[in-house]
Design an enzyme around this catalytic site. Structure first.
Site, short mmCIF file in Angstrom:
data_model
loop_
_atom_site.label_atom_id
_atom_site.label_comp_id
_atom_site.label_asym_id
_atom_site.label_seq_id
_atom_site.Cartn_x
_atom_site.Cartn_y
_atom_site.Cartn_z
N THR A 2 -41.84 -17.09 -45.43
CA THR A 2 -41.55 -18.44 -44.93
C THR A 2 -40.85 -19.28 -45.99
O THR A 2 -39.91 -20.03 -45.69
CB THR A 2 -42.85 -19.12 -44.47
OG1 THR A 2 -43.41 -18.37 -43.39
CG2 THR A 2 -42.60 -20.54 -44.00
N SER B 245 -58.52 -12.13 -50.15
CA SER B 245 -57.25 -12.58 -50.69
C SER B 245 -56.58 -13.60 -49.78
O SER B 245 -56.18 -14.69 -50.21
CB SER B 245 -56.32 -11.38 -50.91
OG SER B 245 -55.05 -11.79 -51.37
N ARG C 117 -54.97 -4.91 -57.61
CA ARG C 117 -55.03 -4.06 -56.42
C ARG C 117 -53.76 -3.24 -56.28
O ARG C 117 -53.79 -2.08 -55.88
CB ARG C 117 -55.23 -4.92 -55.17
CG ARG C 117 -56.64 -5.49 -55.02
CD ARG C 117 -56.66 -6.57 -53.96
NE ARG C 117 -56.12 -6.09 -52.70
CZ ARG C 117 -55.48 -6.87 -51.83
NH1 ARG C 117 -55.29 -8.16 -52.09
NH2 ARG C 117 -55.02 -6.38 -50.70
N ASP D 40 -54.21 -25.32 -40.33
CA ASP D 40 -53.14 -24.42 -40.77
C ASP D 40 -53.16 -23.15 -39.92
O ASP D 40 -54.08 -22.92 -39.13
CB ASP D 40 -53.31 -24.07 -42.25
CG ASP D 40 -52.04 -23.52 -42.89
OD1 ASP D 40 -51.01 -23.42 -42.20
OD2 ASP D 40 -52.09 -23.17 -44.08
N LYS D 41 -52.13 -22.34 -40.13
CA LYS D 41 -51.98 -21.04 -39.46
C LYS D 41 -51.55 -20.02 -40.50
O LYS D 41 -50.83 -20.34 -41.46
CB LYS D 41 -50.94 -21.17 -38.35
CG LYS D 41 -50.34 -19.85 -37.85
CD LYS D 41 -48.94 -19.65 -38.46
CE LYS D 41 -48.31 -18.37 -37.93
NZ LYS D 41 -47.05 -18.06 -38.67
N HIS D 42 -52.00 -18.78 -40.32
CA HIS D 42 -51.56 -17.69 -41.20
C HIS D 42 -51.16 -16.49 -40.37
O HIS D 42 -51.84 -16.13 -39.42
CB HIS D 42 -52.67 -17.28 -42.17
CG HIS D 42 -52.29 -16.11 -43.03
ND1 HIS D 42 -51.49 -16.26 -44.14
CD2 HIS D 42 -52.57 -14.78 -42.92
CE1 HIS D 42 -51.30 -15.06 -44.69
NE2 HIS D 42 -51.94 -14.16 -43.97
N SER D 43 -50.02 -15.88 -40.72
CA SER D 43 -49.58 -14.65 -40.09
C SER D 43 -49.68 -13.51 -41.09
O SER D 43 -49.41 -13.69 -42.28
CB SER D 43 -48.13 -14.78 -39.62
OG SER D 43 -47.61 -13.52 -39.24
N LYS E 100 -56.92 -18.27 -50.61
CA LYS E 100 -55.78 -19.18 -50.78
C LYS E 100 -55.73 -20.22 -49.67
O LYS E 100 -55.46 -21.40 -49.92
CB LYS E 100 -54.47 -18.38 -50.80
CG LYS E 100 -54.32 -17.47 -52.01
CD LYS E 100 -52.92 -16.89 -52.10
CE LYS E 100 -52.62 -15.88 -51.01
NZ LYS E 100 -53.32 -14.59 -51.20
N LYS E 101 -55.96 -19.79 -48.44
CA LYS E 101 -55.91 -20.72 -47.32
C LYS E 101 -57.02 -21.77 -47.41
O LYS E 101 -56.80 -22.97 -47.21
CB LYS E 101 -56.00 -19.96 -46.00
CG LYS E 101 -54.71 -19.27 -45.59
CD LYS E 101 -53.62 -20.28 -45.30
CE LYS E 101 -52.31 -19.65 -44.87
NZ LYS E 101 -51.26 -20.65 -44.61
#
Length: 436
Positions: A119, A182, A167, A79-82, A186-187
């Site tokens: 997204t 955080s 938070r 996967d990828k996260h931005s 999730k990832k």
């Protein structure tokens, strides 16, 4: 063990043991930890920080507070996260390109946050697309298509969902340790073997300076690798929109033009290939970064990525002919107005965050959680830093629901651009790589 002892240890600088992390995360998920205790915990972490092992322990505990997906695929699960930006629709290009290269991509994505686009909001501009399938449907789509871009279910990292809200009201949003836990909880709950991170820096990013972006990237990479997931990061420029469009359906339109080679956005393509090269090299599907990037290029150029994207859209409820007829399937705004340059010169700087807020005010994002998004509104044809303009030349288009909203947006876009007499130095697209 009880909450007061965990909080007191953090308050007094004694850190967070693995047992304390597991107990507190479970208490957040179950409700055994009160809001007041969660707020005190967040503030203690904010003020005193966590060392690297404690950060890994908290991330893993939050990951394990709910369901952790398990996969049995013939290829690596990646996967990828931005960290978020303007006109950043890389995920829509990267997921199908990776699938076309032999990876499996259960991409758990989010909705718009603040001035940045989401997204899931972009994909939901496609009629019928279901962004929150049940786990069995997700598993089937990933297995058959190779990728699925969906939202997190309530069962994934419930401790993070609780702490995230705490938070926001306790003044601890900026904690590097809590941001890291955080994002990654999730990832990692998606059962990943490989993760690449796109950490944005600049006027349109949450991290405005390179040192802050570098610190976040380093924390994310070290923590994810410490949790057993092969991870690297790229720090990429967000001093201007990545694409030429900002807004949900408009960004999908730009993605489809790139996927089908109709009008390729080179910046989107280049960031997609660089991130994809990272993933394929880490996953063992490419011998090195350059070879991995070349594989992504080939998947895009050949149309194989477009084919996978169309299969994913159809499998998750969208039109079966979306790739062939996307201009007809996406909603369009009733009012379109050009933004004209007030004088001749070169675009010297862009307030990308301001552009994001303009899209939100047009109805393309949420001012509060109950707002409904208008998928058709936004900005297109956005000129980039370094472009030369004549007086009266259009450098953007506003897509709006009403003439009044369009006129307000035109003035705001003009204010977000700074025009100078001399051409500026154009910013680099990829600033740094942070390896594991």
């Amino acid at each position: 063990m009880e909450a007061r002892s965990v909080i007191a240890a953090l308050r007094d600088g004694h850190g967070l043991s693995p047992e304390a992390s597991r107990w507190f995360a479970a208490g957040l998920a179950s409700g055994a930890v009160s809001d007041a205790q969660a707020g005190a915990f967040a503030m203690a972490v904010f003020l005193n920080g966590l060392n690297a092992p404690d950060r890994v322990g908290l991330t893993c505990a939050m990951r394990d507070s709910g369901q952790v997906l398990q996969w049995d695929m013939p290829g690596p699960v990646v996967d990828k996260h931005s960290t978020g930006g303007i006109g950043d629709s890389v995920s829509l290009l990267l997921a199908p390109a990776l699938a076309a290269c032999g990876a499996y991509v259960p991409m758990i994505s989010g909705r718009g946050l603040g001035h940045t686009g989401g997204t899931l909001d972009k994909l939901e501009s496609i009629p019928g697309y279901r962004a929150t399938p049940d786990p069995e449907k997700l598993r089937r789509v990933v297995q058959e298509v190779g990728c699925a871009i969906v939202g997190a279910t309530d069962d994934l990292a419930p401790a993070d969902r609780r702490l995230y809200g705490i938070r926001d009201i306790s003044g601890t949003v900026e904690s590097l340790d809590l941001i890291t836990a955080s994002i990654l909880s999730k990832k990692l709950a998606a059962g990943l073997e490989v993760l690449v991170l796109d950490v944005k820096v600049g006027s349109g990013a949450f991290m405005k300076t390179l040192p802050k972006a570098r610190a976040l990237a380093r924390a994310l990479v070290d923590t994810a690798n410490g949790a057993g997931c092969k991870t690297s990061a790229l720090i990429t420029d967000m001093s201007q929109p990545l694409g030429h469009s900002a807004g949900n359906a408009l960004e999908v339109l730009e993605v489809m033009e790139t996927l089908t080679m109709g009008a390729v956005n080179e910046a989107l393509w280049d960031v997609t290939a660089a991130l994809g090269g990272e993933v394929l090299a880490l996953a063992g599907l490419a011998p090195d970064l350059d070879a991995g990037a070349a594989m992504i290029d080939a998947a895009l150029e050949s149309g194989r990525a477009a084919e996978r994207f169309g299969q994913m859209i159809a499998a998750l409820g969208g039109p079966a002919d979306f790739v062939e007829r996307y201009p007809d399937r996406l909603p369009s705004a009733p009012v379109i107005r050009p933004v004209l340059s007030p004088r001749e010169g070169f675009i010297e700087a862009i307030d990308a965050e301001a552009l994001g807020h303009i899209v939100v005010r047009l109805g393309g994002g949420r001012l509060n959680g109950a707002d409904r998004i208008n998928p058709s509104v936004g900005l297109s044809g956005l000129a980039a830093i370094g472009e030369e303009l004549e007086e009266g030349e259009p450098f953007a288009l506003v897509h709006a629901a009403t003439p009044e909203a369009a006129e307000a947006a035109v003035a705001a876009v003009q204010a977000a651009y700074r025009i100078a007499e001399e051409p500026p130095e154009e910013p680099a697209l990829i600033l740094e790589r942070i390896g594991g």
